[in-house]
Design a protein around this motif. Structure first.
Motif, PDB file in Angstrom:
ATOM      1  N   ASN A 239     -28.192   5.177  -5.634  1.00 17.05           N
ATOM      2  CA  ASN A 239     -27.294   6.391  -4.713  1.00 17.05           C
ATOM      3  C   ASN A 239     -25.852   6.606  -5.470  1.00 17.05           C
ATOM      4  OD1 ASN A 239     -26.083   4.153  -3.847  1.00 17.05           O
ATOM      5  ND2 ASN A 239     -26.435   4.827  -1.509  1.00 17.05           N
TER       6      ASN A 239
ATOM      7  N   PRO B 115     -27.610   9.191  -9.552  1.00 23.95           N
ATOM      8  CA  PRO B 115     -28.748   8.454  -9.281  1.00 23.95           C
ATOM      9  C   PRO B 115     -30.034   8.931 -10.298  1.00 23.95           C
ATOM     10  CG  PRO B 115     -27.707   9.052  -7.107  1.00 23.95           C
ATOM     11  CD  PRO B 115     -27.017   9.853  -8.157  1.00 23.95           C
TER      12      PRO B 115
ATOM     13  N   ARG C   7     -35.827  11.448  -2.667  1.00 20.08           N
ATOM     14  CA  ARG C   7     -34.630  11.188  -2.016  1.00 20.08           C
ATOM     15  C   ARG C   7     -34.930  10.576  -0.539  1.00 20.08           C
ATOM     16  NH1 ARG C   7     -30.485  12.889  -4.357  1.00 20.08           N
ATOM     17  NH2 ARG C   7     -30.603  14.934  -5.608  1.00 20.08           N
TER      18      ARG C   7
ATOM     19  N   ASP D 220     -27.142   9.508   0.319  1.00 20.97           N
ATOM     20  CA  ASP D 220     -29.026   9.328   0.355  1.00 20.97           C
ATOM     21  C   ASP D 220     -29.432   8.490  -0.983  1.00 20.97           C
ATOM     22  OD1 ASP D 220     -29.215  10.103   2.679  1.00 20.97           O
ATOM     23  OD2 ASP D 220     -29.795  12.128   2.046  1.00 20.97           O
ATOM     24  N   TYR D 221     -30.405   7.940  -1.090  1.00 20.22           N
ATOM     25  CA  TYR D 221     -31.080   7.262  -2.245  1.00 20.22           C
ATOM     26  C   TYR D 221     -31.916   8.093  -3.222  1.00 20.22           C
ATOM     27  CZ  TYR D 221     -29.068   2.772  -1.574  1.00 20.22           C
ATOM     28  OH  TYR D 221     -28.171   1.724  -1.719  1.00 20.22           O
TER      29      TYR D 221
ATOM     30  N   PRO E 222     -24.577   0.745  -1.136  1.00 22.53           N
ATOM     31  CA  PRO E 222     -24.681   1.606  -2.319  1.00 22.53           C
ATOM     32  C   PRO E 222     -24.690   0.949  -3.445  1.00 22.53           C
ATOM     33  CG  PRO E 222     -22.189   1.630  -1.615  1.00 22.53           C
ATOM     34  CD  PRO E 222     -23.047   0.762  -0.669  1.00 22.53           C
TER      35      PRO E 222
END
Length: 164
Positions: free
Chosen positions: A11, A15, A42, A53-54, A91
């Motif tokens: 993230n 990413p 996501r 968000d990842y 993160p």
């Protein structure tokens, strides 16, 4: 030779590019033509840390590496891509988690396989089911029994992988 599955997440620092670079690096650990990569999704971060968000995915491949050798190689890739281990569930530029190693159950101080949290994480189960829908977990649970529409609804497709 072992069939393995690895979860990818990032993230920070673009990413999608981080996952693409990780997939390229994972090719060096895989036997020829064995790497399968899920779509990128996501997902919201876990825990209470405020962060972006990842982007998540799962790759599967065959490898000649033993479990701890594979873990060392995965951590080396994380480090090469700037991974800092400062805050649990914080993160990160890249997170590589060994989910499954053949049908083995491993419980050592450094490595637990199957990955301890994979059954509760849609961002692991959904992409894993994309590349291995018929997978049976080491405890004989079919992966398909863990994946349902509500899990799929939690994720948003981010992008197709560049490495297949």
């Amino acid at each position: 030779m072992a069939q393995v599955y690895v979860a990818l997440g990032a993230n920070l620092a673009d990413p999608i590019s981080q996952l693409n670079s990780a997939c390229e690096a994972l090719l060096s650990l895989a036997t020829v033509d064995s790497l399968a990569t899920s779509p990128y999704y996501r997902s919201a971060p876990m825990g209470d840390v405020e962060q972006p968000d990842y982007v998540n995915a799962v790759v599967g491949f065959q490898t000649m590496l033993a479990p701890i050798e594979l873990l060392d190689a995965l951590q080396a890739i994380e480090n090469q891509q700037g991974r800092l281990r400062e805050l649990r569930w914080g993160p990160r530029t890249l997170d590589l988690d060994l989910l499954l190693y053949d049908d083995q159950s491993i419980d050592t101080p450094r490595l637990v396989v199957p990955h301890y949290g994979m059954r509760e994480r849609s961002f692991v189960l959904v992409p894993l089911s994309d590349i291995a829908p018929e997978l049976i977990l080491p405890d004989k649970t079919p992966l398909s029994s863990l994946v349902n529409k509500s899990l799929k609804a939690e994720l948003v497709l981010a992008q197709a992988p560049t490495v297949k």
